[in-house]
Enzyme design. Sequence first.
Site, PDB file in Angstrom:
ATOM      1  N   GLN A  60       0.853  -1.190   0.000  1.00 21.50           N
ATOM      2  CA  GLN A  60       0.000   0.000   0.000  1.00 21.50           C
ATOM      3  C   GLN A  60       0.889   1.240   0.000  1.00 21.50           C
ATOM      4  O   GLN A  60       1.929   1.281   0.669  1.00 21.50           O
ATOM      5  CB  GLN A  60      -0.908   0.006   1.229  1.00 21.50           C
ATOM      6  CG  GLN A  60      -1.909   1.162   1.223  1.00 21.50           C
ATOM      7  CD  GLN A  60      -2.897   1.081   2.377  1.00 21.50           C
ATOM      8  OE1 GLN A  60      -2.911   0.095   3.111  1.00 21.50           O
ATOM      9  NE2 GLN A  60      -3.727   2.102   2.530  1.00 21.50           N
ATOM     10  N   THR A  66      -8.635   1.786   4.412  1.00 21.63           N
ATOM     11  CA  THR A  66      -8.941   0.431   3.952  1.00 21.63           C
ATOM     12  C   THR A  66      -9.362   0.416   2.489  1.00 21.63           C
ATOM     13  O   THR A  66      -9.106  -0.553   1.772  1.00 21.63           O
ATOM     14  CB  THR A  66     -10.049  -0.184   4.819  1.00 21.63           C
ATOM     15  OG1 THR A  66     -11.160   0.742   4.885  1.00 21.63           O
ATOM     16  CG2 THR A  66      -9.553  -0.463   6.228  1.00 21.63           C
ATOM     17  N   ASP A  93      -6.071  -9.219  11.824  1.00 31.32           N
ATOM     18  CA  ASP A  93      -6.088  -9.256  13.296  1.00 31.32           C
ATOM     19  C   ASP A  93      -7.404  -9.803  13.846  1.00 31.32           C
ATOM     20  O   ASP A  93      -7.861  -9.396  14.919  1.00 31.32           O
ATOM     21  CB  ASP A  93      -5.808  -7.867  13.878  1.00 31.32           C
ATOM     22  CG  ASP A  93      -6.931  -6.878  13.612  1.00 31.32           C
ATOM     23  OD1 ASP A  93      -7.768  -7.149  12.726  1.00 31.32           O
ATOM     24  OD2 ASP A  93      -6.981  -5.841  14.310  1.00 31.32           O
ATOM     25  N   ASN A 218      -5.912  -4.506  19.616  1.00 28.25           N
ATOM     26  CA  ASN A 218      -5.123  -3.298  19.431  1.00 28.25           C
ATOM     27  C   ASN A 218      -4.154  -3.049  20.579  1.00 28.25           C
ATOM     28  O   ASN A 218      -3.397  -2.085  20.554  1.00 28.25           O
ATOM     29  CB  ASN A 218      -6.044  -2.088  19.272  1.00 28.25           C
ATOM     30  CG  ASN A 218      -6.795  -2.137  17.952  1.00 28.25           C
ATOM     31  OD1 ASN A 218      -6.217  -2.461  16.919  1.00 28.25           O
ATOM     32  ND2 ASN A 218      -8.082  -1.838  17.983  1.00 28.25           N
ATOM     33  N   LYS A 341      20.147 -34.356  25.469  1.00 35.05           N
ATOM     34  CA  LYS A 341      20.253 -33.537  24.259  1.00 35.05           C
ATOM     35  C   LYS A 341      20.917 -34.375  23.174  1.00 35.05           C
ATOM     36  O   LYS A 341      21.965 -34.972  23.404  1.00 35.05           O
ATOM     37  CB  LYS A 341      21.070 -32.274  24.561  1.00 35.05           C
ATOM     38  CG  LYS A 341      21.136 -31.267  23.404  1.00 35.05           C
ATOM     39  CD  LYS A 341      22.338 -31.440  22.524  1.00 35.05           C
ATOM     40  CE  LYS A 341      23.633 -31.192  23.242  1.00 35.05           C
ATOM     41  NZ  LYS A 341      24.806 -31.317  22.300  1.00 35.05           N
ATOM     42  N   HIS A 353      18.272 -41.063  37.190  1.00 34.10           N
ATOM     43  CA  HIS A 353      18.322 -39.859  38.009  1.00 34.10           C
ATOM     44  C   HIS A 353      19.667 -39.144  37.967  1.00 34.10           C
ATOM     45  O   HIS A 353      20.720 -39.740  37.784  1.00 34.10           O
ATOM     46  CB  HIS A 353      17.992 -40.150  39.489  1.00 34.10           C
ATOM     47  CG  HIS A 353      18.152 -41.576  39.902  1.00 34.10           C
ATOM     48  ND1 HIS A 353      17.130 -42.291  40.474  1.00 34.10           N
ATOM     49  CD2 HIS A 353      19.179 -42.441  39.795  1.00 34.10           C
ATOM     50  CE1 HIS A 353      17.534 -43.533  40.716  1.00 34.10           C
ATOM     51  NE2 HIS A 353      18.765 -43.642  40.317  1.00 34.10           N
ATOM     52  N   ASN A 367      21.243 -49.662  31.541  1.00 29.89           N
ATOM     53  CA  ASN A 367      20.992 -48.809  32.703  1.00 29.89           C
ATOM     54  C   ASN A 367      22.201 -47.914  32.949  1.00 29.89           C
ATOM     55  O   ASN A 367      23.329 -48.388  33.050  1.00 29.89           O
ATOM     56  CB  ASN A 367      20.718 -49.648  33.945  1.00 29.89           C
ATOM     57  CG  ASN A 367      20.260 -48.781  35.114  1.00 29.89           C
ATOM     58  OD1 ASN A 367      19.097 -48.446  35.228  1.00 29.89           O
ATOM     59  ND2 ASN A 367      21.192 -48.413  35.984  1.00 29.89           N
ATOM     60  N   TYR A 377      31.893 -32.262  25.361  1.00 38.25           N
ATOM     61  CA  TYR A 377      32.488 -31.036  24.814  1.00 38.25           C
ATOM     62  C   TYR A 377      33.920 -30.879  25.322  1.00 38.25           C
ATOM     63  O   TYR A 377      34.171 -30.903  26.533  1.00 38.25           O
ATOM     64  CB  TYR A 377      31.638 -29.839  25.238  1.00 38.25           C
ATOM     65  CG  TYR A 377      32.053 -28.513  24.665  1.00 38.25           C
ATOM     66  CD1 TYR A 377      32.282 -28.371  23.296  1.00 38.25           C
ATOM     67  CD2 TYR A 377      32.184 -27.389  25.472  1.00 38.25           C
ATOM     68  CE1 TYR A 377      32.648 -27.150  22.761  1.00 38.25           C
ATOM     69  CE2 TYR A 377      32.542 -26.155  24.953  1.00 38.25           C
ATOM     70  CZ  TYR A 377      32.778 -26.045  23.593  1.00 38.25           C
ATOM     71  OH  TYR A 377      33.131 -24.830  23.059  1.00 38.25           O
ATOM     72  N   SER A 395      27.191 -45.906  39.337  1.00 37.20           N
ATOM     73  CA  SER A 395      26.863 -44.519  39.661  1.00 37.20           C
ATOM     74  C   SER A 395      28.091 -43.625  39.538  1.00 37.20           C
ATOM     75  O   SER A 395      29.232 -44.079  39.671  1.00 37.20           O
ATOM     76  CB  SER A 395      26.315 -44.434  41.083  1.00 37.20           C
ATOM     77  OG  SER A 395      25.109 -45.149  41.193  1.00 37.20           O
TER      78      SER A 395
END
EC number: 2.7.7.23
Length: 474
Positions: A60, A66, A93, A218, A341, A353, A367, A377, A395
Amino acid sequence: MKSRTPKILHPVGGTSMLGHALAAASALHPRFLAVVVRHERDLVAAHAAECVPGAVIVDQDDVPGTGRAVQTAVAALDAVTELEGTVVVTYGDVPLLEADTLRHLVAVHETDGNAVTVLTARLADPSGYGRVMRAEDGTVTGIVEHKDATEAQRAVKEINSGIYAFDAAVLRTALESVTSANTQGEMYLTDVLGIARSAGGRIAAVVTEDKWQVEGANDRVQLAALNAEHNRRILDKWMRAGVTIADPATTWIDSGVSLDEDVTILPGTQLHGSTSIARDAVVGPDTTLTNVTVGEGAHVVRTHGSDAVLGAEASVGPFAYLRPGTVLGAKGKIGTFVETKNADIGAGSKVPHLSYVGDATIGEQSNIGAASVFVNYDGVNKHHTTIGSHVRMGSDNMYVAPVTVGDGAYSGAGTVVRKDVPAGALAINVAPQRNLDGWVLDKRPGTAAAEAAAAAATKTSSSVTDSPTRESDH
C-alpha cells in the site's frame, strides 16, 4: 501494541494473528490470495509467504485507509488477470474468524446475487466500530464509521466487522469514486456500500452470533483476551473428542497440537507447536512440551521438553529436561533431574536420576547409574558417546567422548571412562582407598565433628575395656 513486533505477528494459541487469518481465507480455496502490507513491510511479507507460499504481496502506498488498501490489491491482481466473480476482504487481526463463517458469507452473497455482503455482529458496547445502517425494511443502506457517526447512529448496536464479499466488477467501479473527504482523511472501504447501492446494487448483511469471530486486538489486554478465548475453545474441542483435561483453568494447548482419545492432561500443563500425544498417555502436572511426540501409554510428569520423541509406555520425569534431538524408546525411562540432548536412548533403557546425556546413543535394556555425565564437549568440538545394549553402568560415571562401551559391559562406581570398553568387560578406575586416622582431631580441633569423633573413640575404648573375660578366651 507498544512492541517491535508488528501487531498481526503477535501469537494467539501459538499461531500469529495473520497466520490464523490466512488459514481461514485459504480454506475458501481462492484463485488468488493477496496480502496488503505497509507497516514493517518486510517482516509481515516474509511471514505471510511462510504461511501461504504463493500469496501475492501487495504494497500500500502513502494514501491511508482500507479503501486504498483494497484498491491497490485489486490493481495488483488485475495486472495478472482481470478479476471476476467474488472478492472476499478480511483482516489480519481477527484470529478467531472461522472458515465456515467465510463460506457462509460467500454462499449468501452468491445465492442472493448481492453487490456487497458484509459480515456484522451485535455488541453490547459497539464503541470504536463502524455502525451498520438499515432501512425500515431491514436492508442495509450503508456503514458509518464511529468517529463520523451522530449520537443517534452511535446508539446502533450492529457493527461492521470489516469483512466483506464483493462482486468484483462492482468493487472495481465503486473504488474509483471513493474519496478521503472525512474526519480521518482516509479512503474508507465502507463507502463502497453506499456507492454500490446508489448504482442499484443489493447490499446485504450476514449477522454472526459469535462476536469473538470479529474481535481484533489493538493492545496486549485485548490480545490476552483473544488468547484466553482461543484456548477455551481448543480445550472444549479436545474434551469433546475424548481427552481428559483435569483443570482447564491451568492448561494451555496450541492450535497445532494433536491429541488422541483417552489422553489425560493434568494441571499446569502447556502443549505447544506440533506436539502430538498418543492414546492413554498421561502428561503433567506442571509440564511444558513443544514439538514433542509422546507415544501410547507414556507418562510425562513435571518435565520441560522440546523437539523430542518419546516411545510407547516410556516414563519421563519428574523434573526432566528434554532438549532437541532426544529420542526415548518404548518402555524407556528418563528420570528425576535428568537432562538429555541429541540422545537416542533405546527401548527399555533407563537413565533414572541426576544425570546429563548429551550427544549419545544408548542401546536397548541398558541402565545408566545415578549422577552420570556424558562429557561431550572438549572446549572446541562436541563428540559422541555410544553405549551398547544390556549394559550396566555404575553410579557417578563420566564418559569422556568420543568413547564406546560394548554390549553387556559393566562399570564400577565413580569410573571415568576415557577409552573404549569391550563387550562384556568391567571398567573400573583402580585407586586404593586411604584412611588417615585422627585427621579430624588433628586438623579440625574444637569442631562438632572433632567432638563427635573423640566421643566415638572414647566409647570404643570403653567397650573394649569393659568386655567380660571368659575361660575360653585364655
